[in-house]
Enzyme design. Structure first.
Site, mmCIF file in Angstrom:
data_model
loop_
_atom_site.group_PDB
_atom_site.id
_atom_site.type_symbol
_atom_site.label_atom_id
_atom_site.label_comp_id
_atom_site.label_asym_id
_atom_site.label_seq_id
_atom_site.Cartn_x
_atom_site.Cartn_y
_atom_site.Cartn_z
ATOM 1 N N SER A 124 0.828 -1.204 0.000
ATOM 2 C CA SER A 124 0.000 0.000 0.000
ATOM 3 C C SER A 124 0.861 1.252 0.000
ATOM 4 O O SER A 124 1.952 1.269 0.600
ATOM 5 C CB SER A 124 -0.878 -0.004 1.254
ATOM 6 N N TYR A 148 -1.350 -0.864 10.704
ATOM 7 C CA TYR A 148 -1.664 -1.467 9.405
ATOM 8 C C TYR A 148 -0.519 -1.227 8.419
ATOM 9 O O TYR A 148 -0.020 -2.151 7.772
ATOM 10 C CB TYR A 148 -2.973 -0.873 8.856
ATOM 11 N N LYS A 152 2.455 -3.844 6.434
ATOM 12 C CA LYS A 152 2.806 -3.903 5.005
ATOM 13 C C LYS A 152 4.320 -3.764 4.832
ATOM 14 O O LYS A 152 4.928 -4.476 4.041
ATOM 15 C CB LYS A 152 2.082 -2.794 4.229
HETATM 16 P P1 NAD Z 1 -10.862 -6.961 1.383
HETATM 17 O O1 NAD Z 1 -11.026 -6.930 2.848
HETATM 18 O O2 NAD Z 1 -12.034 -6.693 0.524
HETATM 19 O O3 NAD Z 1 -10.239 -8.364 0.930
HETATM 20 C C1 NAD Z 1 -9.355 -9.095 1.751
HETATM 21 C C2 NAD Z 1 -9.863 -10.518 1.792
HETATM 22 O O4 NAD Z 1 -8.983 -11.293 2.607
HETATM 23 C C3 NAD Z 1 -11.259 -10.625 2.424
HETATM 24 O O5 NAD Z 1 -12.106 -11.345 1.543
HETATM 25 C C4 NAD Z 1 -11.033 -11.387 3.736
HETATM 26 O O6 NAD Z 1 -12.120 -12.222 4.043
HETATM 27 C C5 NAD Z 1 -9.758 -12.156 3.437
HETATM 28 N N1 NAD Z 1 -8.898 -12.442 4.595
HETATM 29 C C6 NAD Z 1 -8.459 -11.578 5.546
HETATM 30 N N2 NAD Z 1 -7.671 -12.226 6.416
HETATM 31 C C7 NAD Z 1 -7.594 -13.524 6.000
HETATM 32 C C8 NAD Z 1 -6.918 -14.667 6.469
HETATM 33 N N3 NAD Z 1 -6.187 -14.643 7.590
HETATM 34 N N4 NAD Z 1 -7.045 -15.832 5.787
HETATM 35 C C9 NAD Z 1 -7.801 -15.889 4.656
HETATM 36 N N5 NAD Z 1 -8.476 -14.826 4.177
HETATM 37 C C10 NAD Z 1 -8.370 -13.644 4.833
HETATM 38 O O7 NAD Z 1 -9.652 -5.956 1.029
HETATM 39 P P2 NAD Z 1 -9.186 -5.416 -0.381
HETATM 40 O O8 NAD Z 1 -9.572 -4.009 -0.462
HETATM 41 O O9 NAD Z 1 -9.578 -6.369 -1.431
HETATM 42 O O10 NAD Z 1 -7.621 -5.468 -0.174
HETATM 43 C C11 NAD Z 1 -6.842 -6.567 -0.577
HETATM 44 C C12 NAD Z 1 -5.399 -6.332 -0.137
HETATM 45 O O11 NAD Z 1 -4.934 -5.103 -0.695
HETATM 46 C C13 NAD Z 1 -5.248 -6.202 1.370
HETATM 47 O O12 NAD Z 1 -4.058 -6.856 1.752
HETATM 48 C C14 NAD Z 1 -5.133 -4.719 1.590
HETATM 49 O O13 NAD Z 1 -4.360 -4.414 2.731
HETATM 50 C C15 NAD Z 1 -4.420 -4.267 0.316
HETATM 51 N N6 NAD Z 1 -4.698 -2.877 -0.021
HETATM 52 C C16 NAD Z 1 -5.986 -2.456 -0.176
HETATM 53 C C17 NAD Z 1 -6.244 -1.113 -0.465
HETATM 54 C C18 NAD Z 1 -7.657 -0.611 -0.619
HETATM 55 O O14 NAD Z 1 -7.870 0.593 -0.579
HETATM 56 N N7 NAD Z 1 -8.655 -1.461 -0.816
HETATM 57 C C19 NAD Z 1 -5.178 -0.205 -0.600
HETATM 58 C C20 NAD Z 1 -3.879 -0.669 -0.454
HETATM 59 C C21 NAD Z 1 -3.650 -2.004 -0.166
HETATM 60 C C1 UD1 Z 2 -6.990 5.855 3.591
HETATM 61 C C2 UD1 Z 2 -6.056 5.292 4.646
HETATM 62 C C3 UD1 Z 2 -4.826 4.708 3.955
HETATM 63 C C4 UD1 Z 2 -5.242 3.658 2.921
HETATM 64 C C5 UD1 Z 2 -6.189 4.326 1.915
HETATM 65 C C6 UD1 Z 2 -6.705 3.371 0.837
HETATM 66 C C7 UD1 Z 2 -6.441 6.667 6.653
HETATM 67 C C8 UD1 Z 2 -5.884 7.741 7.534
HETATM 68 N N1 UD1 Z 2 -5.686 6.362 5.576
HETATM 69 O O1 UD1 Z 2 -6.298 6.866 2.956
HETATM 70 O O2 UD1 Z 2 -3.975 4.116 4.894
HETATM 71 O O3 UD1 Z 2 -4.099 3.169 2.241
HETATM 72 O O4 UD1 Z 2 -7.322 4.854 2.636
HETATM 73 O O5 UD1 Z 2 -7.531 2.406 1.398
HETATM 74 O O6 UD1 Z 2 -7.477 6.110 6.909
HETATM 75 N N2 UD1 Z 2 -12.533 12.060 3.125
HETATM 76 C C9 UD1 Z 2 -13.547 12.926 3.511
HETATM 77 N N3 UD1 Z 2 -14.660 12.381 4.099
HETATM 78 C C10 UD1 Z 2 -14.828 11.042 4.299
HETATM 79 C C11 UD1 Z 2 -13.786 10.162 3.895
HETATM 80 C C12 UD1 Z 2 -12.646 10.713 3.327
HETATM 81 O O7 UD1 Z 2 -13.434 14.132 3.335
HETATM 82 O O8 UD1 Z 2 -15.865 10.630 4.837
HETATM 83 C C13 UD1 Z 2 -11.341 12.606 2.473
HETATM 84 C C14 UD1 Z 2 -10.045 12.365 3.215
HETATM 85 O O9 UD1 Z 2 -9.773 13.385 4.135
HETATM 86 C C15 UD1 Z 2 -9.041 12.328 2.045
HETATM 87 C C16 UD1 Z 2 -9.845 11.758 0.883
HETATM 88 O O10 UD1 Z 2 -11.213 11.956 1.232
HETATM 89 O O11 UD1 Z 2 -8.641 13.638 1.714
HETATM 90 C C17 UD1 Z 2 -9.613 10.279 0.649
HETATM 91 O O12 UD1 Z 2 -9.832 9.565 1.862
HETATM 92 P P1 UD1 Z 2 -9.790 7.954 1.933
HETATM 93 O O13 UD1 Z 2 -10.672 7.399 0.877
HETATM 94 O O14 UD1 Z 2 -10.065 7.558 3.348
HETATM 95 O O15 UD1 Z 2 -8.299 7.581 1.505
HETATM 96 P P2 UD1 Z 2 -6.883 8.041 2.139
HETATM 97 O O16 UD1 Z 2 -7.032 9.186 3.048
HETATM 98 O O17 UD1 Z 2 -5.950 8.221 1.003
#
Ligand code: NAD
Ligand code: UD1
Length: 337
Positions: A124, A148, A152
């Site tokens: 991330s 978190y 990573k």
């Molecule tokens: P998500 O929660 O939708 O998907 C994660 C999946 O992993 C879920 O289906 C959950 O049931 C499963 N899971 C969690 N722990 C487990 C375990 N111990 N064993 C088996 N299954 C398990 O999340 P996502 O948004 O799809 O994210 C996927 C990956 O990408 C995560 O590692 C997350 O940290 C990373 N990531 C996500 C974002 C984002 O904004 N969505 C941003 C950066 C990184």
């Molecule tokens: C958040 C996480 C980051 C993660 C990323 C993607 C935090 C502090 N950071 O970041 O670790 O990698 O999501 O999953 O949680 N905002 C509003 N109102 C809301 C929600 C968000 O104004 O109700 C604004 C925030 O201040 C920001 C932007 O929208 O400026 C995006 O927010 P968000 O979607 O939560 O993503 P990140 O802040 O980038």
């Protein structure tokens, strides 16, 4: 190839399952269902014509993983399984280290035993912490601000050490910026269990009427309109980035790479609100509230490395991201429109 997706029923993994299957790969999904619904599987079957292989299980169960790797003749693993709520990780750090770092270690141990050494990891942009310069390239210093984010970074260190220990490993850590949107069918998308913390899921439910209004966390940042700027990337572009990563790994060049997945462009909260109103034809009521603790003004990626090494660039617009988000929520909402 036979590819295992851990956490493959979640938001990102399910979209990757679609593009990998469409690219001719055979996908096996392992998920413990802690943050997804098993119905995603039947939705995948609707999109793909048949369902991927699914095993309900936990990545910390090394014995199970060994049998999944052997029985499925798995050749590569994409590791999505993990917990991802920043706030919860501050409250429950042990749970996060146990699940994320513990899960990665047990998976990698099983892979080593089974001689499966091709690995794509979901990292991330949160590992960068407060940007020291923009756009953020992969050489930017890392300083995650939450447990978190620390999990990573710890996993990335483990992967680097592992690759150094044995030339047979081929590993990429993909640092995602802000994935949004959904598959164009509207059959799969992001389904937060609780009240969403992230912007797009929250806006989308102001549009559906589930929430009264959006709170904009600050309009006094040094940005174009004072609201926070982020690099939003369509989840299907992100998914295609995983196919590019796999193709790159198959060239067996470097043993360990870190690559940003973003678009390189930043959009503000107000820009998203205005565009969401257009794509949904709904009013997005909002109020300006105080800044959210830990938030930064702007964050967007330098995406040259992904283009140079993997020949991949995001191609979908913000309009498509929000249109697909709206199709997903409006098709799946339970309240009257
Ligand atoms: P998500 O929660 O939708 O998907 C994660 C999946 O992993 C879920 O289906 C959950 O049931 C499963 N899971 C969690 N722990 C487990 C375990 N111990 N064993 C088996 N299954 C398990 O999340 P996502 O948004 O799809 O994210 C996927 C990956 O990408 C995560 O590692 C997350 O940290 C990373 N990531 C996500 C974002 C984002 O904004 N969505 C941003 C950066 C990184
Ligand atoms: C958040 C996480 C980051 C993660 C990323 C993607 C935090 C502090 N950071 O970041 O670790 O990698 O999501 O999953 O949680 N905002 C509003 N109102 C809301 C929600 C968000 O104004 O109700 C604004 C925030 O201040 C920001 C932007 O929208 O400026 C995006 O927010 P968000 O979607 O939560 O993503 P990140 O802040 O980038």
């Amino acid at each position: 190839m036979n590819i295992l997706l851990t956490g493959g029923l979640g938001y990102i993994g399910s979209h990757v399952a679609v593009v990998l299957t469409e690219a001719g790969h055979r996908v096996t999904i392992l998920d413990n269902l802690c943050n997804c619904k098993v119905e995603v599987l039947s939705h995948l079957a609707k999109i793909l014509g048949s369902s991927p292989i699914f095993i309900q299980g936990d990545v910390r169960d090394q014995v199970l993983l060994e049998s999944v790797l052997k029985d499925g003749k798995i050749e590569a693993v994409m590791h999505f399984a993990g917990l991802k709520a920043v706030g919860e990780s501050v409250q429950k750090p042990l749970m996060y280290y146990n699940n994320n770092v513990g899960g990665a270690i047990s998976l990698l141990k099983a892979m080593k035993i089974c001689q499966v050494k091709t690995f794509v990891f979901s990292s991330s942009a949160t590992v960068y912490g407060v940007p020291k310069y923009l756009p953020i390239d992969e050489e930017h210093p890392t300083c995650p601000e939450s447990p978190y984010g620390q999990t990573k970074l710890h996993i990335e260190s483990i992967l680097r050490d592992l690759a150094n220990s044995d030339d047979a490993w081929n590993i990429i850590a993909l640092r995602y910026f802000n994935p949004v949107g959904a598959h164009e069918s509207g059959l799969i998308g992001e389904e937060p269990n609780d009240i969403p913390n992230n912007l797009v899921p929250y806006i989308s439910h102001v549009a559906t009427g589930k929430f009264d209004k959006l709170k904009i966390f600050g309009n006094d940042y040094k940005t174009l309109d004072g609201t926070g700027v982020r690099d939003y990337i369509h989840v299907m572009d992100l998914a295609e980035g995983h196919v590019a990563a796999l193709n790159y790994l198959n060239k067996k060049l470097p043993k360990f790479s870190i690559i940003n997945l973003g678009t390189g462009a930043g959009y503000s909260v107000l820009e998203l609100v205005n565009l969401y109103e257009k794509v949904s034809s709904r009013k997005i009521t909002y109020e300006i509230s105080g800044r959210r603790a830990g938030d930064i003004a702007s964050c967007f990626a330098n995406v040259d490395k992904a283009a140079f090494l993997m020949g991949w660039r995001a191609r979908r617009s913000l309009h498509e991201m929000l249109e697909d988000s709206w199709r997903w929520v409006s098709q799946n909402m339970t309240i009257e429109l």
